[in-house]
Design a protein around this motif. Structure first.
Motif, PDB file in Angstrom:
ATOM      1  N   ASP A 130       0.818  -1.209   0.000  1.00 41.02           N
ATOM      2  CA  ASP A 130       0.000   0.000   0.000  1.00 41.02           C
ATOM      3  C   ASP A 130       0.853   1.260   0.000  1.00 41.02           C
ATOM      4  OD1 ASP A 130      -2.297  -1.489  -0.007  1.00 41.02           O
ATOM      5  OD2 ASP A 130      -2.658  -1.328   2.141  1.00 41.02           O
ATOM      6  N   SER A 131       2.159   1.091   0.095  1.00 41.79           N
ATOM      7  CA  SER A 131       3.053   2.249   0.079  1.00 41.79           C
ATOM      8  C   SER A 131       4.281   1.931  -0.759  1.00 41.79           C
ATOM      9  CB  SER A 131       3.477   2.630   1.497  1.00 41.79           C
ATOM     10  OG  SER A 131       4.475   3.629   1.482  1.00 41.79           O
ATOM     11  N   ASP A 132       4.762   2.945  -1.469  1.00 41.25           N
ATOM     12  CA  ASP A 132       6.002   2.779  -2.229  1.00 41.25           C
ATOM     13  C   ASP A 132       7.196   3.364  -1.494  1.00 41.25           C
ATOM     14  OD1 ASP A 132       5.478   5.455  -2.425  1.00 41.25           O
ATOM     15  OD2 ASP A 132       5.304   5.515  -4.598  1.00 41.25           O
ATOM     16  N   GLY A 133       6.949   3.802  -0.254  1.00 37.26           N
ATOM     17  CA  GLY A 133       8.034   4.342   0.553  1.00 37.26           C
ATOM     18  C   GLY A 133       8.437   5.753   0.208  1.00 37.26           C
ATOM     19  N   MET A 134       7.736   6.362  -0.737  1.00 40.69           N
ATOM     20  CA  MET A 134       8.056   7.720  -1.154  1.00 40.69           C
ATOM     21  C   MET A 134       7.119   8.705  -0.471  1.00 40.69           C
ATOM     22  SD  MET A 134      10.560   7.251  -3.187  1.00 40.69           S
ATOM     23  CE  MET A 134      10.689   8.816  -4.064  1.00 40.69           C
ATOM     24  N   PRO A 135       7.609   9.911  -0.143  1.00 46.82           N
ATOM     25  CA  PRO A 135       6.743  10.907   0.489  1.00 46.82           C
ATOM     26  C   PRO A 135       5.701  11.427  -0.485  1.00 46.82           C
ATOM     27  CG  PRO A 135       8.848  11.895  -0.084  1.00 46.82           C
ATOM     28  CD  PRO A 135       8.983  10.406  -0.337  1.00 46.82           C
TER      29      PRO A 135
END
Length: 220
Positions: A15-20
């Motif tokens: 659910d997240s790509d780790g990017m802000p």
């Protein structure tokens, strides 16, 4: 000796790509303003889903194929919370409209890759906004390809109905009724001004009623 079937390893779609979500306050404010106004515009439409910074997976079984548009609008899908937008679970409906807001860290290669992704996976309208300059570019799907919109000034989005207009500060977006997109802070300021105006009208009416009563006139 019989062989045991090997259980397939479940595919994980993070659910997240780790990017802000944004690289600075100006970019964040632009993203929130666009997403908020579009969400409000379609608040009465149960079949329009508006999201910001949500991972979109267009192909089942390929978690490596993904993008997180700054803002995306999907017609034909219900509102509601999602950890990601998995297209095969959404009647295979791709987001029809996507917005990206530039940051100083974006590269030409990165933006070209995004345009290519949206072109391949069926986006109908793509808008790219630069909050530092106020400049904006747009693409519309014609003959199954995203093609540049030659002039955005006066452009009306076929899907959204919103209007684009050039001002001294750059490109501005407007609701179909002509109201400009505003931030939450600006919206609250407008609401406060309206509250103060209503209060002044109430007080004026009360003073008039008191004067009429003093003259023996029933204000009713």
């Amino acid at each position: 000796m019989t062989s045991q079937p090997v259980a397939a390893t479940p595919i994980v779609y993070p659910d997240s790509d780790g990017m802000p979500m944004a690289d600075n306050t100006k970019q964040f404010r632009a993203i929130v303003t666009i997403q908020g106004n579009l969400d409000a515009l379609f608040r009465e439409r149960a079949d329009v889903f508006v999201a910001g910074d949500l991972l979109w997976y267009p192909v089942e079984g390929r978690p490596d194929i993904r993008r997180a548009p700054d803002v995306m609008v999907v017609f034909g899908r219900p509102k509601g919370d999602r950890g990601s937008y998995r297209q095969w679970e959404e009647d295979n409906i791709a987001p029809q409209v996507v917005f990206e807001v530039l940051s100083p860290n974006n590269t030409l290669t990165e933006m070209a890759a995004k345009l290519e992704f949206y072109d391949i996976y069926g986006v109908e309208e793509y808008y790219l906004y630069d909050p530092d300059t106020g400049d904006m570019s747009g693409w519309q799907r014609i003959d199954n390809r995203l093609r540049v919109i030659s002039e955005l000034d006066g452009w009306v989005s076929p899907r959204l109905g919103i209007i684009f207009g050039r001002t001294a500060d750059g490109m501005q977006m407007y609701w179909p009724d002509g109201r400009p997109f505003v931030s939450f802070v600006e919206l609250q300021a407008q609401a406060e001004q309206e509250r103060q105006r209503a209060e002044q009208e109430r007080q004026r009416a009360e003073r008039l009623a008191e004067r009429l009563r003093a003259l023996g006139v029933d204000p009713e």
